[in-house]
Design a protein around this motif. Structure first.
Motif, PDB file in Angstrom:
ATOM      1  N   TYR A  69       0.840  -1.198   0.000  1.00  0.00           N
ATOM      2  CA  TYR A  69       0.000   0.000   0.000  1.00  0.00           C
ATOM      3  C   TYR A  69       0.878   1.252   0.000  1.00  0.00           C
ATOM      4  O   TYR A  69       1.832   1.361   0.767  1.00  0.00           O
ATOM      5  CB  TYR A  69      -0.917   0.005   1.225  1.00  0.00           C
ATOM      6  N   GLY A  70       0.543   2.180  -0.886  1.00  0.00           N
ATOM      7  CA  GLY A  70       1.324   3.399  -1.001  1.00  0.00           C
ATOM      8  C   GLY A  70       2.380   3.343  -2.074  1.00  0.00           C
ATOM      9  O   GLY A  70       3.236   4.224  -2.164  1.00  0.00           O
ATOM     10  N   ASP A  71       2.366   2.290  -2.890  1.00  0.00           N
ATOM     11  CA  ASP A  71       3.273   2.160  -4.042  1.00  0.00           C
ATOM     12  C   ASP A  71       4.731   1.962  -3.667  1.00  0.00           C
ATOM     13  O   ASP A  71       5.624   2.181  -4.493  1.00  0.00           O
ATOM     14  CB  ASP A  71       3.158   3.385  -4.971  1.00  0.00           C
ATOM     15  N   ALA A  72       5.016   1.562  -2.436  1.00  0.00           N
ATOM     16  CA  ALA A  72       6.401   1.243  -2.078  1.00  0.00           C
ATOM     17  C   ALA A  72       6.816  -0.062  -2.770  1.00  0.00           C
ATOM     18  O   ALA A  72       5.978  -0.897  -3.112  1.00  0.00           O
ATOM     19  CB  ALA A  72       6.547   1.112  -0.569  1.00  0.00           C
ATOM     20  N   LEU A  73       8.107  -0.243  -2.965  1.00  0.00           N
ATOM     21  CA  LEU A  73       8.612  -1.453  -3.607  1.00  0.00           C
ATOM     22  C   LEU A  73       8.745  -2.599  -2.622  1.00  0.00           C
ATOM     23  O   LEU A  73       8.704  -3.775  -3.010  1.00  0.00           O
ATOM     24  CB  LEU A  73       9.967  -1.168  -4.266  1.00  0.00           C
ATOM     25  N   SER A  74       8.922  -2.292  -1.346  1.00  0.00           N
ATOM     26  CA  SER A  74       9.026  -3.325  -0.324  1.00  0.00           C
ATOM     27  C   SER A  74       8.430  -2.780   0.969  1.00  0.00           C
ATOM     28  O   SER A  74       8.172  -1.586   1.095  1.00  0.00           O
ATOM     29  CB  SER A  74      10.486  -3.747  -0.108  1.00  0.00           C
ATOM     30  N   ALA A  75       8.189  -3.678   1.911  1.00  0.00           N
ATOM     31  CA  ALA A  75       7.533  -3.267   3.152  1.00  0.00           C
ATOM     32  C   ALA A  75       8.112  -4.045   4.317  1.00  0.00           C
ATOM     33  O   ALA A  75       8.676  -5.127   4.155  1.00  0.00           O
ATOM     34  CB  ALA A  75       6.025  -3.489   3.062  1.00  0.00           C
ATOM     35  N   GLY A  76       7.933  -3.473   5.518  1.00  0.00           N
ATOM     36  CA  GLY A  76       8.380  -4.118   6.749  1.00  0.00           C
ATOM     37  C   GLY A  76       7.270  -4.139   7.770  1.00  0.00           C
ATOM     38  O   GLY A  76       6.091  -3.982   7.441  1.00  0.00           O
ATOM     39  N   GLN A  77       7.658  -4.315   9.013  1.00  0.00           N
ATOM     40  CA  GLN A  77       6.685  -4.422  10.091  1.00  0.00           C
ATOM     41  C   GLN A  77       5.783  -3.196  10.158  1.00  0.00           C
ATOM     42  O   GLN A  77       6.218  -2.068   9.958  1.00  0.00           O
ATOM     43  CB  GLN A  77       7.416  -4.608  11.425  1.00  0.00           C
ATOM     44  N   ASN A 134       4.996  -9.008  11.998  1.00  0.00           N
ATOM     45  CA  ASN A 134       6.444  -9.100  12.169  1.00  0.00           C
ATOM     46  C   ASN A 134       7.040  -9.741  10.931  1.00  0.00           C
ATOM     47  O   ASN A 134       6.363 -10.486  10.213  1.00  0.00           O
ATOM     48  CB  ASN A 134       6.817  -9.896  13.438  1.00  0.00           C
ATOM     49  N   VAL A 135       8.279  -9.438  10.666  1.00  0.00           N
ATOM     50  CA  VAL A 135       8.941  -9.971   9.478  1.00  0.00           C
ATOM     51  C   VAL A 135      10.449  -9.866   9.667  1.00  0.00           C
ATOM     52  O   VAL A 135      10.945  -8.930  10.306  1.00  0.00           O
ATOM     53  CB  VAL A 135       8.473  -9.204   8.216  1.00  0.00           C
ATOM     54  N   LYS A 136      11.187 -10.831   9.143  1.00  0.00           N
ATOM     55  CA  LYS A 136      12.642 -10.836   9.278  1.00  0.00           C
ATOM     56  C   LYS A 136      13.318 -10.026   8.179  1.00  0.00           C
ATOM     57  O   LYS A 136      14.352  -9.410   8.413  1.00  0.00           O
ATOM     58  CB  LYS A 136      13.157 -12.284   9.249  1.00  0.00           C
ATOM     59  N   GLU A 137      12.744 -10.070   6.973  1.00  0.00           N
ATOM     60  CA  GLU A 137      13.322  -9.358   5.832  1.00  0.00           C
ATOM     61  C   GLU A 137      12.204  -8.598   5.108  1.00  0.00           C
ATOM     62  O   GLU A 137      11.030  -8.955   5.237  1.00  0.00           O
ATOM     63  CB  GLU A 137      14.008 -10.336   4.872  1.00  0.00           C
ATOM     64  N   PRO A 138      12.542  -7.552   4.358  1.00  0.00           N
ATOM     65  CA  PRO A 138      11.501  -6.814   3.626  1.00  0.00           C
ATOM     66  C   PRO A 138      10.703  -7.733   2.705  1.00  0.00           C
ATOM     67  O   PRO A 138      11.247  -8.668   2.108  1.00  0.00           O
ATOM     68  CB  PRO A 138      12.303  -5.782   2.826  1.00  0.00           C
ATOM     69  N   VAL A 139       9.404  -7.459   2.609  1.00  0.00           N
ATOM     70  CA  VAL A 139       8.544  -8.232   1.722  1.00  0.00           C
ATOM     71  C   VAL A 139       8.235  -7.410   0.478  1.00  0.00           C
ATOM     72  O   VAL A 139       8.345  -6.176   0.494  1.00  0.00           O
ATOM     73  CB  VAL A 139       7.226  -8.631   2.423  1.00  0.00           C
TER      74      VAL A 139
END
Length: 405
Positions: free
Chosen positions: A317-325, A391-396
């Motif tokens: 959401y927001g057109d980012a290329l990757s996301a985190g927590q 939660n996440v270990k690496e960017p999705v």
């Protein structure tokens, strides 16, 4: 409304003795659970009816009889925890259980008698009772008498029901219940009321300024403003699953427009007058309106999906290329696939393809896929859903996989 403390003499003529835990566990459960049930019964008619699925209730009823196997506890589960402001049911469950979405097993002793299992308040002590190879969570306070023996003192909290801790971090989700919307077709917005003019002919509008709108309003006062719906495609099939519009801000109706005939006999249209209440980006002529939906972000209970499910992330959401927590992602599965609000999903990272440098011909091998995060589904449409990354270990990124947890 408030909960009233019960007279100590009427409900606790003597304190349960925990010197023989295996022998007195039932007595402790009855005393503490009985107090909690009686306290909440008077407010049951007015309290919020948070969702409890039949499966969750069935699980909780089984646990109420037997407790949780000690093997299901988190390796670092504390003996007790005092609830703090800012705690969530998800977070507290994670302290005691290996899998937080199995919260009915933690709170099971309450579900048989109490319609709402989420009434846990800051200041309450949660005590982990371990006996006969099983574990049960109690509400109370562990004390020691003069001889050093442990005993459990039930405690009833007096306070407003609004102070009860949330199941999940709702403050992270609340803005997106208005902003993150998937439309079934691009025509849905094209047929919606539209902004046709601005205050003093300005190109862009900011908060507090006036906008003029044409279209059927249906008597509604509060509206959201969107721009440029874009298609969301399934990463695997490339089928268009829906259209996500860019959120602009919110408007409030000041005066409804009218249609009539001018002095010259020609049709005369007077648009409706709106005020810009909030703004994410400046509003412009051509932006489209959609009604503000009913408030539906009340507490939700995290749980495993009702059926096996697997899919992929469509977009960030927001057109980012990757996301985190704590960021929002769109999924290519919705209500028709068995997803509902509160469903917990596991995120998977695809294993890399590498060369095996230990062999002379250096063959290509694929590393195993690894689970590396959790999602909470908070808004569900027919073919798609929005989820919060817990939660996440690496960017999705778009295309990453998810399954049931």
């Amino acid at each position: 409304m408030t909960q009233r403390s019960l007279p100590q003499a009427a409900h606790t003529p003597s304190r349960p003795d925990l010197r023989a835990p295996a022998r007195s566990a039932a007595a402790v459960a009855a005393a503490v659970s009985g107090l909690l049930v009686a306290t909440l019964a008077s407010s049951a008619r007015a309290e919020p009816n948070f969702p409890i699925s039949p499966q969750q209730r069935s699980t909780a009823q089984q646990v109420a009889e037997a407790g949780v196997p000690l093997s299901e506890l988190s390796p670092n589960a504390p003996d007790s925890h005092t609830v703090k402001r800012g705690d969530t049911l998800w977070g507290v469950s994670g302290l005691f259980l290996k899998s937080p979405w199995r919260w009915p097993e933690l709170w099971g002793m309450n579900l048989q008698q109490i319609r709402n299992p989420h009434l846990i308040f800051p200041g309450q002590m949660l005590y982990l009772d371990k006996s006969n190879g099983r574990a049960r969570l109690r509400v109370g306070q562990v004390l020691s008498d003069s001889s050093g023996n442990a005993r459990l003192s039930p405690r009833v909290r007096e306070g407003n029901l609004d102070d009860a801790i949330a199941t999940v971090p709702l403050h992270l989700l609340e803005p997106f219940f208005n902003e993150a919307v998937i439309f079934d077709s691009s025509d849905e917005l094209l047929k919606a009321p539209r902004l046709v003019a601005t205050q003093e002919g300005r190109v862009l509008l900011s908060r507090g300024e006036t906008a003029y709108v044409r279209g059927e309003l249906g008597g509604r006062r509060d509206w959201r403003l969107f721009r440029e719906p874009k298609p969301l495609r399934d990463p695997a099939t490339r089928e268009v699953l829906g259209y996500e519009a860019q959120f602009v801000g919110t408007l409030a109706l000041v005066r409804e427009g009218a249609e009539g005939t001018g002095a010259d006999g020609q049709p005369l249209v007077v648009p409706s007058t709106f005020t810009v209440n909030s703004i994410r980006q400046e509003a412009a002529v051509g932006d489209r309106l959609a009604p503000v939906p009913p408030r539906d972000f009340n507490n939700m209970a995290p749980h495993a999906p009702r059926q096996d499910v697997a899919g992929q992330l469509v977009s960030i959401y927001g057109d980012a290329l990757s996301a985190g927590q704590n960021q929002i992602v769109a999924l290519n599965r919705g209500s028709r696939d068995g997803l509902d609000r509160g469903a917990i999903l596991a995120l998977w990272r695809d294993g890399r393809t590498i060369r095996d440098m230990t062999l002379a011909d250096k063959p290509t091998i694929k590393l195993p896929d690894e689970r590396h995060g959790l999602l909470l589904v908070f808004r569900v449409f027919d073919r798609m859903s929005y989820a919060l990354i817990l939660n996440v270990k690496e960017p999705v990124k778009a295309g990453d996989r998810f399954t049931q947890p």
